[in-house]
Design an enzyme around this catalytic site. Structure first.
Site, PDB file in Angstrom:
ATOM      1  CG  LEU A 260      54.701  70.960   9.832  1.00  0.00           C
ATOM      2  CD1 LEU A 260      54.510  72.410   9.341  1.00  0.00           C
ATOM      3  CD2 LEU A 260      55.059  70.757  11.249  1.00  0.00           C
ATOM      4  CD  GLU A 261      57.316  70.356   2.061  1.00  0.00           C
ATOM      5  OE1 GLU A 261      57.047  69.093   1.692  1.00  0.00           O
ATOM      6  OE2 GLU A 261      57.391  71.286   1.301  1.00  0.00           O
TER       7      GLU A 261
END
Ligand SMILES: [Zn+2]
Length: 480
Positions: A260-261
């Site tokens: 996740l970013e």
């Protein structure tokens, strides 16, 4: 709200530090009345504790029937990407004391919110040895990467989430050209071609679209992860394909692994909270909630994909490498950027190199022999949790020995110039490394010089390759 997080207690005026994070996780464990257990996953380069909080895990060695175990990791990149950790503290509280309590009916959660405590306290993305630990999963030289790798082995989660952030302003690259990136959430999955296709395909074709759609439905512009954009004239790919990153290393060990970013606005801007941490934590939490919803809804499909992946490990071959290519040859992709000066959104077109091809197929041997430098490789294999035995006496064994170019530059040194199948004297003290389970693919990727995930792609190991001599790690050959 019971038990404010350190960030909340400081009115979002500065990030939580490592001591506060550990103290908070201990307090949550106490308040949970035994549901959560505080522990230590290892120590940082400078000796700081890497805390782990298990929630609803009765026995680390065994997952309760009908439940799915998840490992959630935050802030591998320290204070430079602080929001993942802060969000995991909020999530832990909601799961143990708040509105998400029922998640423990279906999940066992292992949380490592502060994976890089030195970086957290030094306002850095590196650890105390000034190393980016998310490039260290081949050599495992750093205590933080060893701790994460060991946690994946110890808890054997079905799913891993690795929560990162990314600055929209790349000061030295894209920013120089006058642009900022313009996404609100990105997801990727482990993508090394050696990861069983059953798992990679499920992750790519089913889970990723669900995650992206779930986040979009909650109002954030989400997309599949695009590797850092440094220039408007570069080609576009997804993330790296080697085992150097935590995502791919964990993925090859068996869990479905998700990156996740979320973005960070420029540090110098004016924000209501310290470095805009309030909205950053909000975005991380929203994405984590969507992630938990998607995993929960897909639990039976995840189990089925993992069962198929385990069978696939018995196949006789695997791909050592992969690379991105432009397919079709004129493929293009249009992505939003923002003009740095005006903030205006613009569409920019890039060469699309997002197709991965698997390369360098290896017929997996039954075992390897390590005939020289045995102490170095015994330590390396032990770090990776790979079993081996030492030969008490010399034997003559049929092997396949490759011959490499050698020399100073790793990539050139790993060029294969010959190979021979022969009987070779394996000296006493040599290591015999059997290949089974996920090690059937992990060990070849680490030991085969042609693998871009291999230790021989680092100068210290490349220097061990001698020009024209049969390689000192021959592949075993079945006698019959
Ligand atoms: Zn990061």
């Amino acid at each position: 709200m019971p038990l404010p997080t350190p960030l909340e207690a400081q009115a979002f005026g500065r990030y939580s530090d490592s001591a506060q994070i550990a103290a908070y996780l201990r307090a949550l464990a106490v308040a949970s009345g035994g549901t959560a257990v505080f522990g230590c996953a290892g120590h940082s380069a400078l000796g700081r504790e890497i805390p782990v909080l298990t929630c609803g895990v009765a026995d680390p060695a065994r997952v309760e029937d009908g439940k799915l175990r998840l490992l959630l990791v935050g802030s591998v990149h320290g204070a430079s990407e602080a929001a993942g950790c802060e969000a995991l503290l909020c999530l832990a509280r909601s799961v143990l004391l708040g509105e998400l309590r029922e998640l423990l009916d279906v999940f066992e959660l292992v949380l490592i919110p502060n994976a890089n405590p030195d970086g957290r306290d030094a306002d850095s993305f590196r650890n105390g040895n000034r190393v980016n630990i998310n490039r260290d999963f081949v050599l495992l030289e750093q205590p933080e990467s060893r701790a994460l790798d060991a946690a994946v082995r110890r808890y054997a989660p079905a799913v891993v989430l690795d929560a990162h952030e990314s600055a929209v302003l790349k000061r030295r690259t894209l920013g120089q050209e006058g642009y900022l990136t313009a996404f609100e959430a990105q997801f990727d999955v482990a993508s090394t071609p050696a990861i069983p296709a059953a798992l990679r395909d499920f992750a790519t074709d089913t889970l990723l679209p669900q995650l992206i759609a779930g986040v979009q439905a909650r109002g954030l512009h989400a997309q599949r992860y695009i590797a850092e954009i440094r220039s408007v004239s570069q080609p576009i790919t997804h993330g790296g394909l080697t085992l150097r990153m935590f995502r791919n290393k964990a993925g090859l060990r068996g869990p479905l692994t998700v990156l996740l970013e979320t973005p960070m606005e420029p540090k110098a801007g004016q924000y209501a909270t310290y470095r805009d941490i309030g909205p950053r934590v909000h975005k991380q939490l929203l994405c984590m909630r969507v992630f938990l919803d998607c995993v929960r809804a897909s639990a039976p499909a995840i189990r089925a994909a993992q069962a198929r992946a385990a069978l696939e490990l018995d196949q006789p071959t695997c791909a050592l490498n992969g690379s991105y290519l432009r397919e079709p040859p004129d493929a293009a992709i249009t992505l939003p950027l923002r003009e740095r000066a005006s903030g205006t959104r613009v569409q920019s077109t890039f060469a699309d190199h997002r197709t991965v091809i698997a390369q360098d197929t290896l017929r997996i041997p039954p075992h390897y022999f390590v005939t020289e430098h045995t102490e170095v490789f015994a330590e390396l294999l032990a770090r990776h949790g790979a079993a081996f035995e030492r030969l008490a006496q010399a034997i003559e064994a049929p092997v396949m020995s490759e011959v490499f170019a050698g020399g100073g530059n790793p990539e050139a040194a790993c060029q294969r110039i010959d190979e021979l199948t022969h009987r070779r004297l394996i000296p006493a003290g040599a290591l015999r490394v059997p290949l089974s389970g996920s090690n059937r693919r992990l060990v070849p990727l680490l030991l085969e010089p042609r693998s871009t995930s291999s230790v021989f792609r680092y100068p210290a190991f490349a220097g061990l390759l001698q020009h024209g001599r049969p390689f000192f790690i021959p592949r075993g050959v079945d006698e019959n």
